[in-house]
Design a protein around this motif. Structure first.
Motif, PDB file in Angstrom:
ATOM      1  N   ARG A 194      13.373   5.970   5.024  1.00  0.00           N
ATOM      2  CA  ARG A 194      11.884   5.560   4.635  1.00  0.00           C
ATOM      3  C   ARG A 194      11.685   5.177   3.115  1.00  0.00           C
ATOM      4  O   ARG A 194      12.652   5.755   2.225  1.00  0.00           O
ATOM      5  CB  ARG A 194      11.027   6.831   5.146  1.00  0.00           C
ATOM      6  CG  ARG A 194      10.825   6.965   6.441  1.00  0.00           C
ATOM      7  CD  ARG A 194      10.305   8.352   6.755  1.00  0.00           C
ATOM      8  NE  ARG A 194       9.885   8.322   8.197  1.00  0.00           N
ATOM      9  CZ  ARG A 194       9.073   8.011   8.736  1.00  0.00           C
ATOM     10  NH1 ARG A 194       8.023   7.388   8.520  1.00  0.00           N
ATOM     11  NH2 ARG A 194       9.290   8.199  10.257  1.00  0.00           N
ATOM     12  N   CYS A 195      10.979   4.284   2.825  1.00  0.00           N
ATOM     13  CA  CYS A 195      10.513   4.129   1.386  1.00  0.00           C
ATOM     14  C   CYS A 195       9.822   5.355   0.734  1.00  0.00           C
ATOM     15  O   CYS A 195       8.817   5.731   1.266  1.00  0.00           O
ATOM     16  CB  CYS A 195       9.791   2.963   1.316  1.00  0.00           C
ATOM     17  SG  CYS A 195       8.933   2.385   0.020  1.00  0.00           S
ATOM     18  N   GLN A 196      10.311   5.570  -0.423  1.00  0.00           N
ATOM     19  CA  GLN A 196       9.228   6.777  -0.933  1.00  0.00           C
ATOM     20  C   GLN A 196       7.856   6.461  -1.498  1.00  0.00           C
ATOM     21  O   GLN A 196       7.189   7.188  -1.756  1.00  0.00           O
ATOM     22  CB  GLN A 196      10.207   7.306  -2.120  1.00  0.00           C
ATOM     23  CG  GLN A 196      11.447   8.121  -1.738  1.00  0.00           C
ATOM     24  CD  GLN A 196      12.161   8.763  -3.109  1.00  0.00           C
ATOM     25  OE1 GLN A 196      13.142   8.445  -3.457  1.00  0.00           O
ATOM     26  NE2 GLN A 196      11.417   9.778  -3.505  1.00  0.00           N
ATOM     27  N   ILE A 197       7.861   4.903  -1.413  1.00  0.00           N
ATOM     28  CA  ILE A 197       6.634   4.529  -1.810  1.00  0.00           C
ATOM     29  C   ILE A 197       5.293   4.398  -0.952  1.00  0.00           C
ATOM     30  O   ILE A 197       4.442   4.846  -0.800  1.00  0.00           O
ATOM     31  CB  ILE A 197       6.599   3.009  -2.856  1.00  0.00           C
ATOM     32  CG1 ILE A 197       7.528   3.532  -3.913  1.00  0.00           C
ATOM     33  CG2 ILE A 197       5.018   2.526  -3.344  1.00  0.00           C
ATOM     34  CD1 ILE A 197       7.776   2.295  -4.732  1.00  0.00           C
ATOM     35  N   CYS A 198       5.851   3.811   0.114  1.00  0.00           N
ATOM     36  CA  CYS A 198       4.943   3.655   1.390  1.00  0.00           C
ATOM     37  C   CYS A 198       5.089   4.502   2.635  1.00  0.00           C
ATOM     38  O   CYS A 198       4.498   4.738   3.466  1.00  0.00           O
ATOM     39  CB  CYS A 198       4.894   2.105   1.753  1.00  0.00           C
ATOM     40  SG  CYS A 198       6.387   1.737   2.322  1.00  0.00           S
ATOM     41  N   GLY A 199       6.312   5.004   2.509  1.00  0.00           N
ATOM     42  CA  GLY A 199       6.671   6.248   3.487  1.00  0.00           C
ATOM     43  C   GLY A 199       7.145   5.728   5.001  1.00  0.00           C
ATOM     44  O   GLY A 199       7.491   6.228   5.784  1.00  0.00           O
TER      45      GLY A 199
ATOM     46  N   VAL B 294      13.616   3.098  -1.757  1.00  0.00           N
ATOM     47  CA  VAL B 294      12.522   2.088  -1.519  1.00  0.00           C
ATOM     48  C   VAL B 294      12.773   0.893  -0.427  1.00  0.00           C
ATOM     49  O   VAL B 294      13.937   0.489  -0.123  1.00  0.00           O
ATOM     50  CB  VAL B 294      12.031   1.504  -2.943  1.00  0.00           C
ATOM     51  CG1 VAL B 294      11.688   2.498  -3.860  1.00  0.00           C
ATOM     52  CG2 VAL B 294      13.375   0.556  -3.392  1.00  0.00           C
ATOM     53  N   CYS B 295      11.722   0.491  -0.045  1.00  0.00           N
ATOM     54  CA  CYS B 295      11.898  -0.493   1.238  1.00  0.00           C
ATOM     55  C   CYS B 295      12.081  -1.938   0.175  1.00  0.00           C
ATOM     56  O   CYS B 295      11.609  -1.975  -1.023  1.00  0.00           O
ATOM     57  CB  CYS B 295      10.823  -0.808   2.162  1.00  0.00           C
ATOM     58  SG  CYS B 295       8.997  -1.162   1.081  1.00  0.00           S
ATOM     59  N   PRO B 296      12.839  -2.843   0.775  1.00  0.00           N
ATOM     60  CA  PRO B 296      12.880  -4.303   0.338  1.00  0.00           C
ATOM     61  C   PRO B 296      11.729  -4.652  -0.457  1.00  0.00           C
ATOM     62  O   PRO B 296      11.578  -5.445  -1.427  1.00  0.00           O
ATOM     63  CB  PRO B 296      13.301  -5.077   1.046  1.00  0.00           C
ATOM     64  CG  PRO B 296      13.929  -4.315   2.141  1.00  0.00           C
ATOM     65  CD  PRO B 296      13.013  -3.045   2.388  1.00  0.00           C
ATOM     66  N   ASN B 297      10.446  -4.537   0.347  1.00  0.00           N
ATOM     67  CA  ASN B 297       9.206  -5.111  -0.356  1.00  0.00           C
ATOM     68  C   ASN B 297       8.665  -4.663  -1.856  1.00  0.00           C
ATOM     69  O   ASN B 297       8.501  -4.988  -2.555  1.00  0.00           O
ATOM     70  CB  ASN B 297       8.145  -5.022   0.783  1.00  0.00           C
ATOM     71  CG  ASN B 297       7.888  -6.280   1.561  1.00  0.00           C
ATOM     72  OD1 ASN B 297       8.760  -7.110   1.575  1.00  0.00           O
ATOM     73  ND2 ASN B 297       7.077  -5.941   2.631  1.00  0.00           N
ATOM     74  N   HIS B 298       8.678  -3.062  -1.674  1.00  0.00           N
ATOM     75  CA  HIS B 298       8.482  -2.108  -2.604  1.00  0.00           C
ATOM     76  C   HIS B 298       9.424  -2.459  -3.642  1.00  0.00           C
ATOM     77  O   HIS B 298       9.312  -2.512  -4.911  1.00  0.00           O
ATOM     78  CB  HIS B 298       8.165  -0.808  -2.389  1.00  0.00           C
ATOM     79  CG  HIS B 298       6.831  -0.538  -2.010  1.00  0.00           C
ATOM     80  ND1 HIS B 298       6.421  -0.240  -0.613  1.00  0.00           N
ATOM     81  CD2 HIS B 298       5.655  -1.006  -2.574  1.00  0.00           C
ATOM     82  CE1 HIS B 298       4.976  -0.315  -0.589  1.00  0.00           C
ATOM     83  NE2 HIS B 298       4.484  -0.669  -1.870  1.00  0.00           N
ATOM     84  N   HIS B 299      10.812  -2.754  -3.572  1.00  0.00           N
ATOM     85  CA  HIS B 299      11.771  -2.844  -4.667  1.00  0.00           C
ATOM     86  C   HIS B 299      11.681  -4.208  -5.305  1.00  0.00           C
ATOM     87  O   HIS B 299      11.688  -4.317  -6.566  1.00  0.00           O
ATOM     88  CB  HIS B 299      13.058  -3.041  -3.657  1.00  0.00           C
ATOM     89  CG  HIS B 299      14.293  -2.739  -4.717  1.00  0.00           C
ATOM     90  ND1 HIS B 299      15.485  -2.775  -4.595  1.00  0.00           N
ATOM     91  CD2 HIS B 299      14.233  -2.292  -5.858  1.00  0.00           C
ATOM     92  CE1 HIS B 299      16.165  -2.502  -5.487  1.00  0.00           C
ATOM     93  NE2 HIS B 299      15.497  -2.350  -6.545  1.00  0.00           N
TER      94      HIS B 299
HETATM   95 ZN   LIG Z   1       7.834   0.648   0.690  1.00  0.00          ZN
END
Ligand SMILES: [Zn+2]
Ligand SMILES: [Zn+2]
Length: 279
Positions: free
Chosen positions: A200-205, A239-244
């Motif tokens: 999971r992405c630490q920013i959006c979960g 992180v997910c690719p978008n947040h990255h």
């Molecule tokens: Zn994310």
């Protein structure tokens, strides 16, 4: 021999150059499981340390101390060598930069003053468990390695460097081998952290891609790797690719204390998931 698992990345200090490495309490169980041994206090084992094509005698000790004097003391497990051993001499040669800097500092300040090196002067000894429970493998990341690594990524974008660090096949895609040691560590730390967060992405979960049977989470370096060469877990985020992409497009400030990003437009966002970063 095949390296089986990463154990420790230790900053080179005077004790590495002279007599050994203390295994942090958090890694003691992993180590004793890895070498399939119980290590009661006061026990010691002869082991071999493989480094730069040679094999050296070392000993693994669980230091004995007075239980009544120090009732709350945790086990003190150390991998030890002698000051005048061929291994100590090899380490002093290999880490000649640290050796001369620390020796000079020790000579110029009162004893017991902690020696401080700049981030740019740090060198590392990396330890791995091997398939043979009597053998620990080691690798040196020297100042020269750091300079060469920085050189080899000079013209690359940070996000591209991070992708290269995550790839197994970097050698075959024509990028210099100077990043090899970092890549090996980065993959280990990154993959372990991804598992901790269930991809999971630490920013959006969100676990992006799982409904497609894909795991596309990325490893991001809080202090950019191109500047710090810091690939320790404390400098990594999953992180997910978008947040990255958003992070690299906007270059927000990350505050460890609050585990939050501050973006240039004023937007603030606290990590949804965080178990490994402690301020
Ligand atoms: Zn994310
Ligand atoms: Zn990144």
């Amino acid at each position: 021999m095949e390296l089986t698992s990463f154990l420790l990345k230790k900053k080179v200090d005077w004790s590495v150059l002279q007599e050994g490495v203390t295994i942090p309490v958090s890694l003691q169980q992993f180590l004793t499981d890895g070498i399939a041994r119980k290590m009661p206090r006061g026990s010691a084992f002869d082991m071999k340390l493989m480094l730069d094509g040679a094999t050296y005698d070392v000993s693994l000790k669980n230091i004995k101390f007075d239980k009544e004097k120090y009732p709350a003391h945790k086990d003190l497990v150390q991998l030890r060598w002698n000051r005048s051993s061929p291994l100590a001499l090899h380490l002093q040669q290999k880490f000649c930069s640290s050796f001369s800097l620390i020796r000079a500092q020790k000579a110029s300040v009162p004893s017991h003053t902690p020696v401080r090196l700049d981030d740019s002067q740090l060198e590392y000894l990396v330890l791995y468990l091997t398939a043979n429970p009597n053998v620990i493998a080691a690798e040196c990341i020297t100042n020269a390695d750091c300079a060469a690594a920085k050189d080899s990524i000079l013209r690359l974008e940070e996000i591209d460097i991070e992708q290269l660090l995550g790839r197994e096949d970097m050698g075959s895609i024509g990028v210099s081998s100077q990043l090899a040691k970092y890549r090996k560590l980065d993959r280990t730390f990154g993959e372990e952290l991804k598992k901790v967060y269930g991809y999971r992405c630490q920013i959006c979960g969100l676990p992006i891609g799982t409904e497609y049977g894909a795991r596309v989470s990325n490893t991001h370096h809080i202090e950019y790797f191109s500047r710090t060469l810091d690939n320790s877990p404390g400098n990594l985020l999953i992180v997910c690719p978008n947040h990255h992409s958003i992070i690299h497009a906007t270059d927000p400030v990350f505050e460890k204390k609050t585990a939050s990003f501050k973006y240039p437009n004023g937007y603030e966002e606290t990590l949804k998931l965080n178990v490994h970063l402690i301020a």
